[in-house]
Design a protein around this motif. Sequence first.
Motif, short mmCIF file in Angstrom:
data_model
loop_
_atom_site.label_atom_id
_atom_site.label_comp_id
_atom_site.label_asym_id
_atom_site.label_seq_id
_atom_site.Cartn_x
_atom_site.Cartn_y
_atom_site.Cartn_z
N ILE A 13 0.70 -1.24 0.07
CA ILE A 13 -0.02 0.06 -0.17
C ILE A 13 1.01 1.41 -0.13
CG2 ILE A 13 -1.74 1.23 1.09
CD1 ILE A 13 -2.42 -1.64 2.73
N ASN A 14 1.96 1.24 0.78
CA ASN A 14 2.56 2.43 1.04
C ASN A 14 4.15 2.05 1.07
OD1 ASN A 14 4.14 4.60 1.37
ND2 ASN A 14 2.96 5.21 3.49
N ALA A 15 4.72 2.10 0.00
CA ALA A 15 6.43 1.47 0.08
C ALA A 15 7.15 2.34 0.84
CB ALA A 15 7.04 1.59 -1.51
N TYR A 16 6.90 3.78 1.34
CA TYR A 16 7.58 4.59 1.89
C TYR A 16 7.49 4.28 3.56
CZ TYR A 16 9.10 6.78 -2.16
OH TYR A 16 9.40 6.77 -3.38
N ILE A 167 -2.04 0.72 -9.74
CA ILE A 167 -3.24 0.43 -9.84
C ILE A 167 -3.72 -0.77 -9.78
CG2 ILE A 167 -3.55 2.56 -11.36
CD1 ILE A 167 -3.05 1.17 -13.79
N TYR A 168 -5.05 -0.92 -9.55
CA TYR A 168 -5.71 -2.32 -9.38
C TYR A 168 -6.75 -2.59 -10.60
CZ TYR A 168 -3.59 -2.56 -4.80
OH TYR A 168 -2.57 -2.68 -3.98
N MET A 169 -6.68 -3.61 -11.19
CA MET A 169 -7.49 -3.66 -12.35
C MET A 169 -7.93 -5.34 -12.19
SD MET A 169 -5.15 -2.88 -15.53
CE MET A 169 -6.27 -2.83 -16.66
N GLU A 193 -8.14 -12.38 -8.82
CA GLU A 193 -9.14 -11.60 -9.48
C GLU A 193 -8.88 -10.20 -9.72
OE1 GLU A 193 -12.96 -12.67 -7.43
OE2 GLU A 193 -12.56 -14.86 -8.14
N GLU A 194 -8.09 -9.61 -8.71
CA GLU A 194 -7.56 -8.24 -8.94
C GLU A 194 -6.20 -8.25 -9.16
OE1 GLU A 194 -9.62 -4.29 -6.60
OE2 GLU A 194 -8.07 -5.58 -5.58
N ILE A 195 -5.73 -7.59 -10.27
CA ILE A 195 -4.32 -7.31 -10.48
C ILE A 195 -3.71 -6.06 -10.16
CG2 ILE A 195 -2.76 -7.70 -12.60
CD1 ILE A 195 -4.11 -10.12 -12.45
N ARG A 196 -2.80 -6.12 -9.35
CA ARG A 196 -1.88 -4.91 -9.05
C ARG A 196 -1.04 -4.64 -10.02
NH1 ARG A 196 2.98 -3.60 -5.98
NH2 ARG A 196 2.52 -2.06 -4.39
N VAL A 197 -1.02 -3.39 -10.67
CA VAL A 197 -0.19 -3.02 -11.79
C VAL A 197 0.48 -1.79 -11.16
CG1 VAL A 197 -0.25 -2.05 -14.07
CG2 VAL A 197 -1.85 -3.73 -13.52
N ILE A 198 1.89 -1.78 -11.70
CA ILE A 198 2.76 -0.54 -11.59
C ILE A 198 2.77 0.04 -12.83
CG2 ILE A 198 5.07 0.05 -10.98
CD1 ILE A 198 3.63 -0.82 -8.49
N ILE A 200 4.41 3.20 -14.74
CA ILE A 200 5.29 4.27 -14.75
C ILE A 200 4.73 4.94 -15.82
CG2 ILE A 200 7.65 5.14 -15.10
CD1 ILE A 200 8.82 2.40 -14.16
N VAL A 201 3.85 6.11 -15.55
CA VAL A 201 2.90 6.63 -16.28
C VAL A 201 3.43 7.11 -17.63
CG1 VAL A 201 0.91 8.20 -16.53
CG2 VAL A 201 1.43 7.21 -14.53
N GLY A 202 3.46 6.39 -18.84
CA GLY A 202 3.80 6.89 -20.13
C GLY A 202 5.25 5.91 -20.65
N LEU A 203 5.59 5.16 -19.85
CA LEU A 203 6.74 4.55 -19.99
C LEU A 203 6.71 2.95 -20.06
CD1 LEU A 203 9.85 4.99 -21.00
CD2 LEU A 203 10.29 4.92 -18.35
N ASP A 204 5.98 2.53 -18.84
CA ASP A 204 5.88 1.26 -18.67
C ASP A 204 4.77 0.99 -17.85
OD1 ASP A 204 7.39 -1.90 -18.71
OD2 ASP A 204 6.88 -1.41 -16.99
N ARG A 205 4.38 -0.54 -17.79
CA ARG A 205 3.15 -0.67 -17.12
C ARG A 205 3.12 -2.28 -17.07
NH1 ARG A 205 -2.33 1.88 -17.03
NH2 ARG A 205 -3.62 0.36 -17.80
N GLN A 206 3.19 -2.95 -15.84
CA GLN A 206 3.12 -4.31 -15.62
C GLN A 206 2.45 -4.86 -14.36
OE1 GLN A 206 7.37 -5.97 -15.52
NE2 GLN A 206 7.88 -4.19 -16.53
N ALA A 207 2.10 -5.95 -14.26
CA ALA A 207 1.41 -6.35 -13.27
C ALA A 207 2.51 -6.88 -12.15
CB ALA A 207 0.74 -7.71 -13.54
N ASP A 208 2.58 -6.35 -11.11
CA ASP A 208 3.98 -6.78 -10.07
C ASP A 208 3.31 -6.43 -8.85
OD1 ASP A 208 6.91 -5.99 -10.39
OD2 ASP A 208 6.20 -4.91 -8.71
#
Length: 244
Positions: A13-16, A167-169, A193-198, A200-208
């Motif tokens: 939820i919060n990597a920091y 994002i969750y899809m 059923e719900e995929i967590r996606v990282i 990097i807006v405009g550069l890369d997008r993958q389930a992670d």
Amino acid sequence: MAGSGPIEELASINAYLSEAEGNVLEAIDGGLLLDRTVFYARGGGQPGDVGVIRWDGGAVEVLDTIRREGRPFHVVAEGAELPHPGTPVQGVIDWARRYRTMKTHTALHALSGVIFRDFGAKVTGGNMEPGVARMDFELEGISVEFGQQVQRKLNEELTKGYPTEIIYMARQEALKDPDLIRTKVNLIPEWVEEIRVIDIVGLDRQADGGTHVASTLEVGEVRVVKTESKGKANKRMRIELAQS
Ligand SMILES: [Zn+2]
């Protein structure tokens, strides 16, 4: 009552967050289960967190965090004194190590985005340690010059400061997304059923499931330190963070 609900995994939820309170669910020789944890459990090529778990009157070093029966399991030395179930604890991760890992993980996603965008090659595998990583691509050839070219392009992109978003899809939606298809979202077990996606807006997008920095600017400079062939249409690139 402790143990009745799902485990709260704060890293997703919060990597920091570097520390968090929780309660002991189970204490067995060699490990602890908590109802709430800040530790990232090894997975998706990202190593598990190390750190310490403290309670009133004691502390134990966490040597690794793994996933056991689907739950984050804090690995400790065999024979170590452990708190009883129900004990309130504070978990603290080795933040310097985690943060380097976050930068490394985001660098890898940015690398895969650049290689796909500019050379049309997909990722076939990868792994990382804090500060160093490797990634394999479906490329016919590779050379030192190619590595240098990729390094230039990658650093150029990183300094643009792309934001990273979680994002969750819904699975059905994710299976239709071209970026997620290219990164093999179909390999995720069907019960998810719900995929967590990282994104990097405009550069890369993958389930992670991993932890990432909030902006590619935080990654700093990255070097391509090695290029090698691992067979036909399988070429490996090793990268490292320039800052220690
Ligand atoms: Zn990843």
